[in-house]
Scaffold this active site. Structure first.
Site, PDB file in Angstrom:
ATOM      1  N   ARG A  22       7.046  48.853 -88.283  1.00  0.00           N
ATOM      2  CA  ARG A  22       7.777  47.319 -89.292  1.00  0.00           C
ATOM      3  C   ARG A  22       5.887  46.533 -88.138  1.00  0.00           C
ATOM      4  O   ARG A  22       5.962  45.425 -89.321  1.00  0.00           O
ATOM      5  CB  ARG A  22       8.735  46.516 -88.931  1.00  0.00           C
ATOM      6  CG  ARG A  22       8.629  45.490 -88.990  1.00  0.00           C
ATOM      7  CD  ARG A  22       9.998  44.920 -88.777  1.00  0.00           C
ATOM      8  NE  ARG A  22      10.253  44.154 -87.748  1.00  0.00           N
ATOM      9  CZ  ARG A  22      10.042  43.318 -86.745  1.00  0.00           C
ATOM     10  NH1 ARG A  22       9.567  42.273 -87.472  1.00  0.00           N
ATOM     11  NH2 ARG A  22      10.299  42.918 -85.527  1.00  0.00           N
ATOM     12  N   ARG A 140      42.870  42.655 -82.166  1.00  0.00           N
ATOM     13  CA  ARG A 140      41.549  43.326 -81.574  1.00  0.00           C
ATOM     14  C   ARG A 140      40.576  43.413 -82.836  1.00  0.00           C
ATOM     15  O   ARG A 140      40.211  44.349 -83.065  1.00  0.00           O
ATOM     16  CB  ARG A 140      42.689  44.705 -81.241  1.00  0.00           C
ATOM     17  CG  ARG A 140      43.529  44.393 -80.374  1.00  0.00           C
ATOM     18  CD  ARG A 140      44.354  45.641 -79.717  1.00  0.00           C
ATOM     19  NE  ARG A 140      45.495  45.790 -80.329  1.00  0.00           N
ATOM     20  CZ  ARG A 140      45.960  47.510 -79.730  1.00  0.00           C
ATOM     21  NH1 ARG A 140      45.521  47.376 -79.104  1.00  0.00           N
ATOM     22  NH2 ARG A 140      47.092  46.857 -80.510  1.00  0.00           N
ATOM     23  N   ARG A 141      40.709  42.426 -84.265  1.00  0.00           N
ATOM     24  CA  ARG A 141      40.031  42.417 -85.158  1.00  0.00           C
ATOM     25  C   ARG A 141      39.104  40.990 -85.461  1.00  0.00           C
ATOM     26  O   ARG A 141      38.797  41.123 -86.587  1.00  0.00           O
ATOM     27  CB  ARG A 141      40.634  43.422 -86.298  1.00  0.00           C
ATOM     28  CG  ARG A 141      41.212  44.185 -86.082  1.00  0.00           C
ATOM     29  CD  ARG A 141      41.715  44.920 -87.716  1.00  0.00           C
ATOM     30  NE  ARG A 141      43.318  43.964 -87.958  1.00  0.00           N
ATOM     31  CZ  ARG A 141      43.887  44.335 -89.047  1.00  0.00           C
ATOM     32  NH1 ARG A 141      43.071  44.867 -90.091  1.00  0.00           N
ATOM     33  NH2 ARG A 141      45.306  43.663 -88.911  1.00  0.00           N
ATOM     34  N   CYS A 160      19.763  41.593 -85.891  1.00  0.00           N
ATOM     35  CA  CYS A 160      19.283  42.824 -84.545  1.00  0.00           C
ATOM     36  C   CYS A 160      20.641  42.671 -83.049  1.00  0.00           C
ATOM     37  O   CYS A 160      21.105  43.002 -82.820  1.00  0.00           O
ATOM     38  CB  CYS A 160      17.969  41.938 -83.543  1.00  0.00           C
ATOM     39  SG  CYS A 160      16.469  41.695 -84.431  1.00  0.00           S
ATOM     40  N   SER A 181      18.463  45.754 -80.687  1.00  0.00           N
ATOM     41  CA  SER A 181      16.334  45.607 -80.455  1.00  0.00           C
ATOM     42  C   SER A 181      16.819  44.258 -80.064  1.00  0.00           C
ATOM     43  O   SER A 181      16.860  43.461 -80.668  1.00  0.00           O
ATOM     44  CB  SER A 181      15.800  45.343 -82.039  1.00  0.00           C
ATOM     45  OG  SER A 181      14.582  45.186 -81.485  1.00  0.00           O
ATOM     46  N   ASP A 182      16.028  45.030 -78.692  1.00  0.00           N
ATOM     47  CA  ASP A 182      15.766  43.516 -77.672  1.00  0.00           C
ATOM     48  C   ASP A 182      14.576  43.751 -77.385  1.00  0.00           C
ATOM     49  O   ASP A 182      13.619  44.467 -76.768  1.00  0.00           O
ATOM     50  CB  ASP A 182      16.561  43.740 -76.674  1.00  0.00           C
ATOM     51  CG  ASP A 182      16.579  42.292 -75.576  1.00  0.00           C
ATOM     52  OD1 ASP A 182      15.871  41.497 -76.123  1.00  0.00           O
ATOM     53  OD2 ASP A 182      17.537  42.309 -74.386  1.00  0.00           O
ATOM     54  N   ASN A 191      18.795  35.057 -76.943  1.00  0.00           N
ATOM     55  CA  ASN A 191      19.461  36.088 -77.693  1.00  0.00           C
ATOM     56  C   ASN A 191      21.005  35.452 -76.163  1.00  0.00           C
ATOM     57  O   ASN A 191      21.879  35.403 -76.799  1.00  0.00           O
ATOM     58  CB  ASN A 191      19.598  37.253 -77.361  1.00  0.00           C
ATOM     59  CG  ASN A 191      18.637  37.421 -78.806  1.00  0.00           C
ATOM     60  OD1 ASN A 191      17.901  38.884 -79.036  1.00  0.00           O
ATOM     61  ND2 ASN A 191      18.578  36.996 -80.151  1.00  0.00           N
ATOM     62  N   HIS A 221      12.805  46.711 -74.780  1.00  0.00           N
ATOM     63  CA  HIS A 221      11.545  47.521 -75.665  1.00  0.00           C
ATOM     64  C   HIS A 221      10.538  45.571 -75.049  1.00  0.00           C
ATOM     65  O   HIS A 221      10.731  44.591 -75.642  1.00  0.00           O
ATOM     66  CB  HIS A 221      11.700  48.104 -76.401  1.00  0.00           C
ATOM     67  CG  HIS A 221      11.176  46.894 -78.137  1.00  0.00           C
ATOM     68  ND1 HIS A 221      12.980  47.369 -78.790  1.00  0.00           N
ATOM     69  CD2 HIS A 221      10.569  46.216 -78.781  1.00  0.00           C
ATOM     70  CE1 HIS A 221      12.588  45.634 -79.541  1.00  0.00           C
ATOM     71  NE2 HIS A 221      11.717  45.055 -79.537  1.00  0.00           N
ATOM     72  N   VAL A 222       9.087  46.466 -75.027  1.00  0.00           N
ATOM     73  CA  VAL A 222       7.826  45.138 -74.369  1.00  0.00           C
ATOM     74  C   VAL A 222       6.870  45.937 -75.652  1.00  0.00           C
ATOM     75  O   VAL A 222       6.543  47.152 -75.201  1.00  0.00           O
ATOM     76  CB  VAL A 222       7.248  45.722 -73.093  1.00  0.00           C
ATOM     77  CG1 VAL A 222       6.081  44.348 -72.395  1.00  0.00           C
ATOM     78  CG2 VAL A 222       9.317  44.969 -72.275  1.00  0.00           C
TER      79      VAL A 222
END
EC number: 2.1.1.45
Length: 283
Positions: A22, A140-141, A160, A181-182, A191, A221-222
């Site tokens: 991307r 629990r939902r 994300c 994804s972070d 976040n 990730h970085v």
């Protein structure tokens, strides 16, 4: 802060380079990380090894809870994080589902407040959760997900931090948030503030006490153009104690969040931080 810095060092020590299609950039990447935030006393998990603009983080989550679909709506709240993805993402600009300038498509809060079932009926996930928790119900939902595989082609970005599960033990409310994804230097600080704030604000409007939030990350990730600043600046700094978030006591309902609440209704006490770091943002 210690858990965050340890994860950053783990990425440096153990990470594998992955090409990101991307953005066209490489990411140093590890899989699986878990964070735990105790917000029962009002402590907000804010990064202190760099200045974090915590108000836009809250504004963004507030916009999600309102079901906003336009970057202009987020800007009006004090959040500019969607300008690029709505207006500069080449794939989205070419998407025939895009409805003009600032349109984000059917992502994040649009799904939380108006998920479409196969018959086209919209389901308000958040309202069901607030209704249940206000009555002391946990089936629990109590789940709000922003990730709708059937409408990924109708969104400028796949969510994300995509799913939030609330759990009630007596009058103590817990939250488990899942993130696929972070971006550690940029996105993570936003976040983790959002996870802590979301638990505190939902506890407030449902008449419960906030307990602990569990933040589960899949891909941490970085980006390659962030790595030097992370190693030479942020990881060399000593963290400060975490601050406390004060919420306007007049906020009592989901309707309040939907109508009149602004960033002026939140105050962060005792926030000490190191200077900001101009990390690169990847679209």
């Amino acid at each position: 802060m210690d858990a965050y810095l340890k994860l950053c060092q783990r990425v440096i020590d153990e990470g594998v380079w992955v090409e990101n299609t991307r953005t066209g950039k490489r990411c140093l990447t590890v899989i699986n990380a878990d964070f735990e935030y105790d917000v029962s006393d009002g402590t907000l998990p804010v990064l202190t090894t760099k200045k974090l603009f915590w108000k836009p983080a809250i504004a963004e989550m507030l916009g999600y809870l309102r079901g906003y679909q336009s970057a202009a709506q987020f800007r009006a709240l004090g959040c500019n994080t969607w300008n690029a993805n709505a207006n500069e993402n080449a794939a989205w600009l070419a998407n025939h589902h895009r409805q003009g300038e600032d349109d984000m498509g059917r992502c994040y809060g649009v799904q939380g407040r108006g998920w479409r079932n196969p018959e086209g009926k919209e389901i308000d996930q958040l309202r069901k959760i607030v209704d249940h928790l206000s009555r002391g119900i946990d089936d629990r939902r109590e789940i709000m997900t922003f990730y709708n595989p059937g409408e990924l082609d109708r969104a400028c970005l796949a969510a994300c931090m995509h799913t939030h599960t609330f759990s009630l033990l007596g009058d103590r409310l817990y939250l488990t948030s899942y993130q696929r994804s972070d971006d550690l230097p940029l996105g993570h600080g936003f976040n983790q503030v959002q996870v802590g704030w979301l638990l505190m604000i939902i506890a407030r409007i449902t008449g419960n006490r906030p307990a602990k939030a569990f933040h589960k990350i899949v891909n941490a990730h970085v980006y390659e153009d962030q790595l030097d600043q992370l190693k030479t600046i942020q990881l060399q700094r000593t963290p400060y104690p975490l601050p406390k978030l004060k919420i306007n006591p007049d906020i009592k309902s989901l309707s309040d969040l939907e109508t009149w609440v602004t960033l002026d209704d939140f105050e962060l006490e005792g926030y000490r931080h190191h200077p900001a770091i101009p990390y690169r943002f990847s679209v």
